[in-house]
Design an enzyme around this catalytic site. Structure first.
Site, PDB file in Angstrom:
ATOM      1  N   SER A  77       1.006  -1.160  -0.089  1.00  0.00           N
ATOM      2  CA  SER A  77      -0.076  -0.100  -0.049  1.00  0.00           C
ATOM      3  C   SER A  77       0.976   1.366  -0.101  1.00  0.00           C
ATOM      4  O   SER A  77       1.826   1.127   0.613  1.00  0.00           O
ATOM      5  CB  SER A  77      -1.030   0.072   1.248  1.00  0.00           C
ATOM      6  OG  SER A  77      -1.628   1.118   1.293  1.00  0.00           O
ATOM      7  N   TYR A 136      -1.703  -0.098  10.242  1.00  0.00           N
ATOM      8  CA  TYR A 136      -1.634  -0.603   8.911  1.00  0.00           C
ATOM      9  C   TYR A 136      -0.778  -0.402   7.844  1.00  0.00           C
ATOM     10  O   TYR A 136       0.010  -1.412   7.196  1.00  0.00           O
ATOM     11  CB  TYR A 136      -3.167   0.009   8.241  1.00  0.00           C
ATOM     12  CG  TYR A 136      -3.204  -0.439   6.664  1.00  0.00           C
ATOM     13  CD1 TYR A 136      -3.518  -1.754   6.220  1.00  0.00           C
ATOM     14  CD2 TYR A 136      -3.477   0.643   5.869  1.00  0.00           C
ATOM     15  CE1 TYR A 136      -3.779  -1.932   4.967  1.00  0.00           C
ATOM     16  CE2 TYR A 136      -3.696   0.244   4.456  1.00  0.00           C
ATOM     17  CZ  TYR A 136      -3.640  -1.034   3.951  1.00  0.00           C
ATOM     18  OH  TYR A 136      -4.134  -1.281   2.623  1.00  0.00           O
TER      19      TYR A 136
HETATM   20  P1  NAP Z   1     -11.400  -5.548   0.512  1.00  0.00           P
HETATM   21  O1  NAP Z   1     -12.383  -5.091  -0.622  1.00  0.00           O
HETATM   22  O2  NAP Z   1     -11.944  -4.991   2.062  1.00  0.00           O
HETATM   23  O3  NAP Z   1     -11.402  -6.995   0.324  1.00  0.00           O
HETATM   24  C1  NAP Z   1     -10.466  -7.945   1.273  1.00  0.00           C
HETATM   25  C2  NAP Z   1     -10.587  -9.100   0.908  1.00  0.00           C
HETATM   26  O4  NAP Z   1      -9.630 -10.012   1.644  1.00  0.00           O
HETATM   27  C3  NAP Z   1     -11.680 -10.067   0.857  1.00  0.00           C
HETATM   28  O5  NAP Z   1     -11.764 -11.102  -0.244  1.00  0.00           O
HETATM   29  C4  NAP Z   1     -11.603 -10.773   2.265  1.00  0.00           C
HETATM   30  O6  NAP Z   1     -12.598 -11.968   2.308  1.00  0.00           O
HETATM   31  C5  NAP Z   1     -10.399 -10.929   2.441  1.00  0.00           C
HETATM   32  N1  NAP Z   1      -9.725 -11.129   3.911  1.00  0.00           N
HETATM   33  C6  NAP Z   1      -9.975 -10.336   4.744  1.00  0.00           C
HETATM   34  N2  NAP Z   1      -9.411 -10.619   5.990  1.00  0.00           N
HETATM   35  C7  NAP Z   1      -8.921 -11.856   5.790  1.00  0.00           C
HETATM   36  C8  NAP Z   1      -8.469 -13.117   6.404  1.00  0.00           C
HETATM   37  N3  NAP Z   1      -8.061 -12.705   7.941  1.00  0.00           N
HETATM   38  N4  NAP Z   1      -8.009 -14.105   5.862  1.00  0.00           N
HETATM   39  C9  NAP Z   1      -8.287 -14.319   4.503  1.00  0.00           C
HETATM   40  N5  NAP Z   1      -9.035 -13.430   3.661  1.00  0.00           N
HETATM   41  C10 NAP Z   1      -9.087 -12.002   4.091  1.00  0.00           C
HETATM   42  O7  NAP Z   1     -10.144  -4.968   0.426  1.00  0.00           O
HETATM   43  P2  NAP Z   1      -9.258  -4.532  -0.955  1.00  0.00           P
HETATM   44  O8  NAP Z   1      -9.344  -2.881  -1.018  1.00  0.00           O
HETATM   45  O9  NAP Z   1      -9.768  -5.106  -2.278  1.00  0.00           O
HETATM   46  O10 NAP Z   1      -7.799  -4.719  -0.713  1.00  0.00           O
HETATM   47  C11 NAP Z   1      -7.136  -5.682  -0.968  1.00  0.00           C
HETATM   48  C12 NAP Z   1      -5.595  -5.606  -0.684  1.00  0.00           C
HETATM   49  O11 NAP Z   1      -4.999  -4.431  -1.115  1.00  0.00           O
HETATM   50  C13 NAP Z   1      -5.246  -5.500   0.678  1.00  0.00           C
HETATM   51  O12 NAP Z   1      -4.055  -6.329   1.078  1.00  0.00           O
HETATM   52  C14 NAP Z   1      -5.221  -4.250   1.067  1.00  0.00           C
HETATM   53  O13 NAP Z   1      -4.492  -3.859   2.159  1.00  0.00           O
HETATM   54  C15 NAP Z   1      -4.758  -3.588  -0.278  1.00  0.00           C
HETATM   55  N6  NAP Z   1      -4.840  -2.135  -0.795  1.00  0.00           N
HETATM   56  C16 NAP Z   1      -6.098  -1.652  -0.779  1.00  0.00           C
HETATM   57  C17 NAP Z   1      -6.218  -0.171  -1.081  1.00  0.00           C
HETATM   58  C18 NAP Z   1      -7.604   0.197  -1.266  1.00  0.00           C
HETATM   59  O14 NAP Z   1      -7.520   1.595  -1.397  1.00  0.00           O
HETATM   60  N7  NAP Z   1      -8.529  -0.339  -1.362  1.00  0.00           N
HETATM   61  C19 NAP Z   1      -5.020   0.494  -0.949  1.00  0.00           C
HETATM   62  C20 NAP Z   1      -3.960   0.170  -0.701  1.00  0.00           C
HETATM   63  C21 NAP Z   1      -3.505  -1.392  -0.500  1.00  0.00           C
HETATM   64  P3  NAP Z   1     -14.238 -11.761   2.736  1.00  0.00           P
HETATM   65  O15 NAP Z   1     -14.727 -11.384   1.342  1.00  0.00           O
HETATM   66  O16 NAP Z   1     -14.387 -13.489   2.828  1.00  0.00           O
HETATM   67  O17 NAP Z   1     -14.346 -11.153   3.697  1.00  0.00           O
END
Ligand code: NAP
Length: 243
Positions: free
Chosen positions: A138, A152
């Site tokens: 991130s 985070y």
């Molecule tokens: P999201 O929409 O909240 O989705 C999170 C995903 O991770 C879901 O599939 C969830 O499963 C799964 N998950 C959560 N906790 C878990 C656990 N303990 N074990 C296994 N799976 C778990 O998040 P996202 O925005 O797509 O983010 C994906 C990645 O990108 C993350 O690593 C996040 O830190 C990174 N990221 C995101 C952003 C942003 O702005 N969105 C920015 C920088 C980095 P369920 O569907 O079953 O709950």
């Protein structure tokens, strides 16, 4: 084409990575944590090219079980460490220790354990055929998350170090290790943290003037999984609209 394990593939960026990997001809096993319905919908949309399994990446035994499922599908060629949580908003002075431990267990330990299980399978010195590991970092790792989520940001800085260090360890074993570092991406993660409007409110601070889409992150991941990035390892690629 290959066999890719994608953690946290049920929603958001992970789901876009699953769709893109399937479109690129890969077979996919993806994990979900709580949202079984979203996982089932994605499996149906992938027309038999993707399977889903429940896994809490904070539990090493559950990660090992996911890898056992992959082994039953064929030879692993790629791992995407995507599952991640923010732990919500808290200033460092007020951060509950259980929140810190939960974020580190999911974002750091989860990545480490999955990476080591992937290396044991893909390393050419262990009889494997090589492969590609892509970690989701991130921009918070660089910006620090002050006032929002330093916990985070620190967990993602650890992901960056894992990426650089592991790449140096296994470069001669046929394995490339890279990270994609998203900026503000429009997914549920912000609402889950308690601020659904966050990405739109902060879009003015993004040079491209808008939040990113999950599919735009998936494009970078797909490139790193592919042979088109064959001379790329130990890199952290920002997908952040310039922020
Ligand atoms: P999201 O929409 O909240 O989705 C999170 C995903 O991770 C879901 O599939 C969830 O499963 C799964 N998950 C959560 N906790 C878990 C656990 N303990 N074990 C296994 N799976 C778990 O998040 P996202 O925005 O797509 O983010 C994906 C990645 O990108 C993350 O690593 C996040 O830190 C990174 N990221 C995101 C952003 C942003 O702005 N969105 C920015 C920088 C980095 P369920 O569907 O079953 O709950």
């Amino acid at each position: 084409m290959g066999l890719i394990l994608i953690t946290g593939g049920s929603r958001g960026i992970g789901a876009a990575i699953v769709k893109r990997a399937v479109a690129d001809g890969h077979s996919v096993l993806f994990t979900y944590h709580s949202d079984r319905a979203a996982a089932d919908r994605l499996v149906a949309a992938c027309g038999g090219r993707a399977q889903a399994t429940r896994c809490d990446v904070a539990d090493p035994a559950q990660i090992a079980a996911a890898f056992a499922k992959v082994d039953a599908m064929g030879t692993l060629t790629g791992l995407v460490n995507n599952a991640g949580i923010t732990g919500g908003f808290a200033r460092v002075a007020d951060l509950p220790i259980d929140t810190l431990r939960g974020v580190l267990a999911t974002n750091v330990e989860g990545c480490f354990v999955a990476a080591q299980l992937a290396v044991r399978r893909m390393s050419t010195v262990r009889g494997g055929a090589g492969g590609s590991v892509v970690n989701l970092s991130s921009q918070a790792a660089r910006l620090g998350g002050g006032g929002e989520w330093v916990h985070y940001a620190a967990s993602k800085a650890a992901v960056d170090a894992l990426t650089i260090g592991l790449a140096r360890e296994v470069g001669r074993e046929g394995i490339r290790v890279n990270a994609v570092s998203p900026g503000l991406i429009d997914t549920d993660i912000h609402a889950t943290a308690g601020d659904p409007d966050r990405v739109h409110r902060m879009a003015d601070g993004v040079p491209l003037g808008r939040p990113g889409a999950a599919a735009e992150v998936a494009d970078a991941v797909a490139w790193l999984l592919s042979d088109r990035s064959s001379y790329v390892t130990g890199t952290i690629i920002p997908v952040s609209g310039g922020r």
